[in-house]
Every structure is written in C-alpha cells, then in structure tokens.
Design a protein around this motif. Structure first.
Motif, short mmCIF file in Angstrom:
data_model
loop_
_atom_site.label_atom_id
_atom_site.label_comp_id
_atom_site.label_asym_id
_atom_site.label_seq_id
_atom_site.Cartn_x
_atom_site.Cartn_y
_atom_site.Cartn_z
N LYS A 54 0.83 -1.21 0.00
CA LYS A 54 0.00 0.00 0.00
C LYS A 54 0.86 1.25 0.00
O LYS A 54 0.53 2.25 -0.66
CB LYS A 54 -0.94 0.00 1.20
CG LYS A 54 -1.95 -1.14 1.21
CD LYS A 54 -2.89 -1.09 0.01
CE LYS A 54 -3.90 -2.22 0.05
NZ LYS A 54 -4.79 -2.21 -1.14
N ARG A 70 0.91 4.11 -2.97
CA ARG A 70 0.73 5.54 -2.67
C ARG A 70 1.84 6.36 -3.31
O ARG A 70 1.59 7.39 -3.94
CB ARG A 70 0.75 5.76 -1.16
CG ARG A 70 0.74 7.23 -0.74
CD ARG A 70 1.30 7.43 0.65
NE ARG A 70 2.66 6.93 0.75
CZ ARG A 70 3.30 6.75 1.90
NH1 ARG A 70 2.70 7.01 3.04
NH2 ARG A 70 4.55 6.29 1.90
N LEU A 93 -4.15 8.38 -2.07
CA LEU A 93 -4.45 7.70 -0.82
C LEU A 93 -4.69 6.22 -1.07
O LEU A 93 -5.39 5.84 -2.01
CB LEU A 93 -5.69 8.34 -0.19
CG LEU A 93 -6.19 7.85 1.15
CD1 LEU A 93 -6.87 9.00 1.90
CD2 LEU A 93 -7.20 6.70 0.96
N HIS A 99 -5.24 2.25 1.25
CA HIS A 99 -5.64 1.78 2.58
C HIS A 99 -5.74 0.27 2.60
O HIS A 99 -5.90 -0.38 1.56
CB HIS A 99 -6.99 2.39 2.99
CG HIS A 99 -8.11 2.00 2.08
ND1 HIS A 99 -8.86 0.86 2.27
CD2 HIS A 99 -8.59 2.59 0.96
CE1 HIS A 99 -9.77 0.78 1.31
NE2 HIS A 99 -9.63 1.81 0.49
N ILE A 130 -4.38 3.80 6.73
CA ILE A 130 -4.43 4.67 5.55
C ILE A 130 -3.04 5.22 5.27
O ILE A 130 -2.35 5.69 6.18
CB ILE A 130 -5.43 5.83 5.77
CG1 ILE A 130 -6.85 5.27 5.93
CG2 ILE A 130 -5.38 6.82 4.63
CD1 ILE A 130 -7.90 6.34 6.16
N CYS A 152 -12.91 9.52 1.23
CA CYS A 152 -12.87 8.70 2.43
C CYS A 152 -13.12 7.25 2.05
O CYS A 152 -14.10 6.95 1.36
CB CYS A 152 -13.91 9.17 3.44
SG CYS A 152 -13.90 8.20 4.97
N PRO A 153 -12.26 6.32 2.47
CA PRO A 153 -12.48 4.91 2.09
C PRO A 153 -13.62 4.24 2.84
O PRO A 153 -13.99 3.13 2.51
CB PRO A 153 -11.14 4.26 2.45
CG PRO A 153 -10.58 5.11 3.55
CD PRO A 153 -11.02 6.51 3.23
#
Length: 261
Positions: free
Chosen positions: A14, A18, A24, A26, A66, A91-92
């Motif tokens: 992850k 990124r 972003l 997560h 995150i 927002c995840p």
C-alpha cells in the motif's frame, strides 16, 4: 507465510502504491491485535509520517491503515476527519444505516451474523453501532452498495438500508458509572483488577490470554503503567476509562477516579 509477514507485505504494498500513484491507499479493517502489529511494522519500516489508522470515530475498535500522500492532511492522520468532511468521496469508509422495523428487536450479534451470512468477509466491516432505530455499520466504501441492497433482515427484524457519508455517524454519549478506586500501583493488572472486581492474579491471567486492551490495543504485559485518559477493556466485562489519578491515601495506595461502561 505467517500472518505477520502477510500484514507486513500488505502494508509495504500500500505504501509503494501511494508513492507510485501519489494517491491515498488503505488496507482492509484491522482487529486491535492486527493494528498493534501494524503499528510496530510501521515504526520498523519507517512508514511514519504518511501512515494513520482510522475507523470513522476516535474510539473505533476496528480501523483501516491509511497511507497518505503529503498533500493530504500534512501527511499524517491528525486532520483526517476534517479532510474527509471536506472531501467525503475520498474517504475509504462510509456508513450503511440499517433502519429496523418498529416491532422487532435485534442486537449486535444478530446484525453481524446476518452480514456474514451474506458472504461478506469480516475484514470488510468495521464497528457496528446498535441504536434503538437499528444499526450504523461502518464499511469499506466499495461494499456499501452491496450491503444496502442485500441486507434486508437481522434476527427477526426487517431492515431497510441507506448509504451515508461518515459525517452522519451519530455517537451516543456512553452512560458510565463513576468509580473511586485505590490501587497499590498504576500497573495494568492492578487497575484492571480494581475496575472489574477481579483478583490481581486473575487480571494478570486475562492480560496473558490477550483479552485485555488499553486504548483498543491488546497489551501482553501486566506491568504496563497506565495514566489518566487511558481506557482499559476486558473482553466480556466492559470498558473502564481512567479519569484522574488523585494522589495517595495515608497507607500509600494510589487513588484513582474512573468511569466504567
């Protein structure tokens, strides 16, 4: 490959995504034990800053890790709630609000069991907050539509679901019982014993079994020293927050004010 190695690989993957795509990323939801392991890996692999844990509200038990590009919230998690308030689509997480019929009762186990019966993996679901009207379910955004469409009953209750942004999450203030305690030391085993009415040896055994959490993170050392503001959870017994440490008694014991939920 063991669970720790798999988690380490997922975190590093992850972080690489990124950096390569400058966006972003997560993980799935982590249990408190997995979060503690992830925090240790993040320190060892120098993933801070740029890495934060988020579960939708400060006291969330299950969180995602995150990975933040530096243009988001300064590269750390302190301003994540404000950032997601302004950019909710990034927002995840989101909330599936299950509205219950007025004639049936359903509890946490009913809701969770019905969700898992749909074939949804537990790691796709965060905390479930049961209310008189139904249940607020924190989920990964990609699962929200499926859950809202197929989650139609829990226990004997018929459900109607809506998908909402995290800002709509309603956290009811917990009604706690105030405790005035005295302990020999501010060690975890001593405070857990006083809070939950156990002998110190039983409290230490619970710590060793991994059923005691401090600030939602499992702690394996009964000698860990606690401070005002810390929250101790004993699985199956509840939660106790240390409000203040108020000096000592004439016999030298430490006076503590706590709130038990």
């Amino acid at each position: 490959m063991d669970e720790k190695s798999l988690l380490r690989g997922a975190l590093l993957d992850k972080a690489r995504t990124r950096d390569a795509e400058y966006r972003l990323t997560h993980t799935h939801f982590l249990t408190p034990a997995q979060r503690a392991e992830a925090e240790a890996i993040a320190r060892t692999e120098h993933l801070y800053p740029g890495c934060a844990f988020y579960g939708g509200y400060p006291e969330a038990e299950r969180t995602v890790c995150i990975f933040l590009p530096d243009y988001i919230a300064g590269g750390d998690g302190t301003a994540l709630p404000q950032y997601f308030e302004q950019e909710p689509e990034l927002c995840p997480l989101c909330v599936v609000r299950a509205h219950k019929d007025a004639f049936s009762a359903a509890g946490h186990r009913d809701y969770l069991g019905a969700l898992l019966a749909l074939g949804i993996r537990r790691e796709m679901i965060g905390d479930l907050l049961v209310t008189e009207e139904g249940c607020q379910i924190i989920v990964l955004r990609q699962m929200a539509g499926y859950i809202a469409e197929h989650f139609t009953s829990a226990g004997h209750a018929a459900l109607r679901c809506t998908v909402e942004e995290m800002r709509t999450l309603a956290i009811a203030p917990a009604a706690g019982k105030e405790l005035f305690l005295s302990v020999k030391s501010p060690r975890l085993d001593a405070i857990a014993a006083a809070c939950f009415g156990l002998s110190r040896s039983l409290a230490a055994a619970a710590v060793a079994r991994g059923t005691v959490f401090v600030n939602s993170v499992p702690v394996a050392k009964p000698e860990k020293l606690l401070s005002a503001g810390d929250t101790v959870t004993l699985r199956g017994k509840g939660k106790c927050r240390i409000c203040s440490i108020d000096g000592t008694t004439k016999s030298g014991r430490i006076k503590i004010t706590a709130e038990k939920y």
